[in-house]
Write an enzyme that holds these catalytic residues in place. Structure first.
Site, PDB file in Angstrom:
ATOM      1  N   ILE A   1      10.128 -55.037 -76.219  1.00 60.13           N
ATOM      2  CA  ILE A   1       9.923 -56.491 -76.084  1.00 60.13           C
ATOM      3  C   ILE A   1       8.937 -56.809 -74.940  1.00 60.13           C
ATOM      4  O   ILE A   1       8.772 -57.958 -74.566  1.00 60.13           O
ATOM      5  CB  ILE A   1      11.256 -57.240 -75.888  1.00 60.13           C
ATOM      6  CG1 ILE A   1      12.014 -56.742 -74.655  1.00 60.13           C
ATOM      7  CG2 ILE A   1      12.110 -57.127 -77.145  1.00 60.13           C
ATOM      8  CD1 ILE A   1      13.220 -57.622 -74.290  1.00 60.13           C
ATOM      9  N   GLY A   2       8.333 -55.760 -74.386  1.00 61.62           N
ATOM     10  CA  GLY A   2       7.210 -55.996 -73.484  1.00 61.62           C
ATOM     11  C   GLY A   2       7.552 -56.270 -72.030  1.00 61.62           C
ATOM     12  O   GLY A   2       7.001 -57.196 -71.433  1.00 61.62           O
TER      13      GLY A   2
ATOM     14  N   SER B   1       7.328 -45.973 -71.813  1.00 55.78           N
ATOM     15  CA  SER B   1       8.786 -45.907 -71.603  1.00 55.78           C
ATOM     16  C   SER B   1       9.399 -45.284 -72.861  1.00 55.78           C
ATOM     17  O   SER B   1       9.930 -45.982 -73.714  1.00 55.78           O
ATOM     18  CB  SER B   1       9.385 -47.273 -71.285  1.00 55.78           C
ATOM     19  OG  SER B   1       8.911 -48.250 -72.159  1.00 55.78           O
TER      20      SER B   1
ATOM     21  N   CYS C   1      14.978 -42.495 -74.236  1.00 56.71           N
ATOM     22  CA  CYS C   1      15.623 -41.713 -73.166  1.00 56.71           C
ATOM     23  C   CYS C   1      16.753 -40.820 -73.696  1.00 56.71           C
ATOM     24  O   CYS C   1      17.236 -39.955 -72.960  1.00 56.71           O
ATOM     25  CB  CYS C   1      16.163 -42.651 -72.095  1.00 56.71           C
ATOM     26  SG  CYS C   1      17.308 -43.863 -72.743  1.00 56.71           S
TER      27      CYS C   1
HETATM   28  C1  LIG Z   1      13.218 -47.299 -74.385  1.00 56.80           C
HETATM   29  S1  LIG Z   1      12.523 -48.352 -75.561  1.00 56.80           S
HETATM   30  C2  LIG Z   1      11.209 -49.067 -74.630  1.00 56.80           C
HETATM   31  C3  LIG Z   1      11.391 -50.537 -74.411  1.00 56.80           C
HETATM   32  C4  LIG Z   1      10.231 -51.284 -73.835  1.00 56.80           C
HETATM   33  N1  LIG Z   1       9.564 -50.636 -72.768  1.00 56.80           N
HETATM   34  C5  LIG Z   1      10.576 -52.713 -73.455  1.00 56.80           C
HETATM   35  O1  LIG Z   1       9.985 -53.203 -72.484  1.00 56.80           O
HETATM   36  O2  LIG Z   1      11.373 -53.354 -74.109  1.00 56.80           O
HETATM   37  C6  LIG Z   1      11.695 -47.209 -76.599  1.00 56.80           C
HETATM   38  C7  LIG Z   1      10.837 -47.882 -77.679  1.00 56.80           C
HETATM   39  O3  LIG Z   1      10.063 -46.876 -78.303  1.00 56.80           O
HETATM   40  C8  LIG Z   1       9.920 -47.151 -79.668  1.00 56.80           C
HETATM   41  N2  LIG Z   1       9.639 -45.851 -80.295  1.00 56.80           N
HETATM   42  C9  LIG Z   1      10.449 -44.768 -80.294  1.00 56.80           C
HETATM   43  N3  LIG Z   1       9.854 -43.748 -80.951  1.00 56.80           N
HETATM   44  C10 LIG Z   1       8.647 -44.195 -81.365  1.00 56.80           C
HETATM   45  C11 LIG Z   1       7.570 -43.603 -82.088  1.00 56.80           C
HETATM   46  N4  LIG Z   1       7.655 -42.349 -82.523  1.00 56.80           N
HETATM   47  N5  LIG Z   1       6.477 -44.349 -82.355  1.00 56.80           N
HETATM   48  C12 LIG Z   1       6.395 -45.642 -81.908  1.00 56.80           C
HETATM   49  N6  LIG Z   1       7.381 -46.251 -81.225  1.00 56.80           N
HETATM   50  C13 LIG Z   1       8.491 -45.535 -80.946  1.00 56.80           C
HETATM   51  C14 LIG Z   1      11.243 -47.780 -80.054  1.00 56.80           C
HETATM   52  O4  LIG Z   1      11.085 -48.624 -81.187  1.00 56.80           O
HETATM   53  C15 LIG Z   1      11.634 -48.546 -78.792  1.00 56.80           C
HETATM   54  O5  LIG Z   1      11.231 -49.894 -78.880  1.00 56.80           O
END
Ligand SMILES: C[S@@+](CC[C@H](N)C(=O)[O-])C[C@H]1O[C@@H](n2cnc3c(N)ncnc32)[C@H](O)[C@@H]1O
Length: 310
Positions: A18-19, A76, A79
């Site tokens: 969500i940025g 990010s 995890c």
């Molecule tokens: C830990 S969250 C990061 C949240 C973000 N930094 C925020 O500010 O809300 C990980 C994000 O990575 C995305 N994601 C995970 N694997 C991915 C991939 N292979 N390609 C693209 N996006 C991916 C997920 O959809 C998720 O929104």
């Protein structure tokens, strides 16, 4: 960095969700060239709140051509491969594949700044060792810092590791100065939701509470003005697995309610105007629980670039 730059930084936001990075970047001369996330729901929220829509391509196999030249990469990554809650499959976890791919692309693109956010367990992972070895060979300087909202005077635990890799410069990552004032949880609670009628959708079923109360983290309404009461970290599983995945509020009626997604966003320092579109509640909790403390990113950015109107 030896000196803060006053020139515009061109950034890429990987795993944008969500940025949180876009939220922090608004206070700095940082232009986000592209954001990347494969979640449609996250991208819908992101596009509604910022002026661009993320690319939804899967980063597992992203090509070099799809990555614009940029000064700063923000990542990010998921995890679970490094967290106690996951099976700690580390580099062998399917969810780590995209990160491995991005490390290959760092070598090819060599951005001058790389910021990575993850859970504390990341520092002991094979992935971290691989990242350090690869970037050190490319002459990056690597440092890390643990930041938690409590370090900024915010009543919420969310300790996270931030790794900073720099080329041709060094950054002094020092812990933030102790805040002069600590905010109490009451400043983040929307009192209108404590009315069991208007906040009905946030109430936990009484049967559930009877059965699981011993493992729930509950904060009484009359404790929220106390300066030493912290909410525990709200995770993406808050709404479905309530055990140690975020605090609950005990209302005057004795009923327990969830903190609302907007209350959690405020604790993460998203702007009050931030909108989660009209997405269903479980999706909102997943997106918010996956996000990042905006103050921590703000802190990192302020060590490399001048704040707007400073
Ligand atoms: C830990 S969250 C990061 C949240 C973000 N930094 C925020 O500010 O809300 C990980 C994000 O990575 C995305 N994601 C995970 N694997 C991915 C991939 N292979 N390609 C693209 N996006 C991916 C997920 O959809 C998720 O929104």
């Amino acid at each position: 960095m030896s000196a803060k730059t006053s020139t515009r930084i061109r950034a890429l936001e990987f795993y944008s969700g969500i940025g949180a990075f876009a939220q922090a970047a608004q206070s700095f001369d940082v232009e986000i060239l592209t954001a990347f996330d494969q979640s449609q729901a996250a991208n819908q929220v992101y596009a509604q709140n910022y002026s661009h829509k993320p690319s939804s391509r899967n980063l597992d196999s992203i090509s070099l051509d799809a990555i614009p030249d940029a000064d700063l990469w923000w990542l990010s990554p998921p995890c679970t491969p490094y967290s106690r809650r996951g099976e700690q499959k580390d580099i062998g976890d399917a969810r780590a594949k995209s990160f491995l791919r991005l490390i290959e692309l760092m070598v090819a693109k060599k951005p001058s700044l790389i910021f990575i956010e993850n859970v504390e367990g990341f520092l002991n992972s094979k992935m971290y060792a691989h990242l350090c070895q690869t970037l050190t060979q490319c002459r990056y300087t690597i440092s890390s810092i643990k930041l938690c909202p409590t370090m900024f005077g915010i009543p919420m635990q969310r300790p996270r590791i931030f790794v900073v890799a720099t080329l041709r410069q060094t950054i002094d990552l020092v812990a933030p100065a102790k805040p002069s004032k600590r905010q109490a949880l009451e400043q983040f609670v929307d009192y209108s939701l404590n009315d069991t009628e208007s906040g009905r959708y946030l109430l936990l079923p009484e049967e559930y509470v009877k059965k699981h109360e011993a493992v729930l983290n509950v904060i009484d309404l009359n404790q929220i003005s106390d300066a030493d009461v912290n909410a525990i970290c709200f995770t993406s599983g808050y709404y479905r697995c309530r055990k140690a995945s975020g605090s609950l509020l005990r209302l005057g009626s004795g009923r327990l309610r969830f903190f609302s997604p907007q209350e959690i966003l405020a604790l993460l320092r998203f702007a009050p105007s931030f909108s989660l579109s009209d997405l269903e509640l479980p999706i909102c909790y997943r997106l918010v629980g996956n996000s990042v403390d905006v103050r921590a990113i703000d802190y990192l950015l302020s060590s490399v670039v001048q704040r707007k109107l400073e």
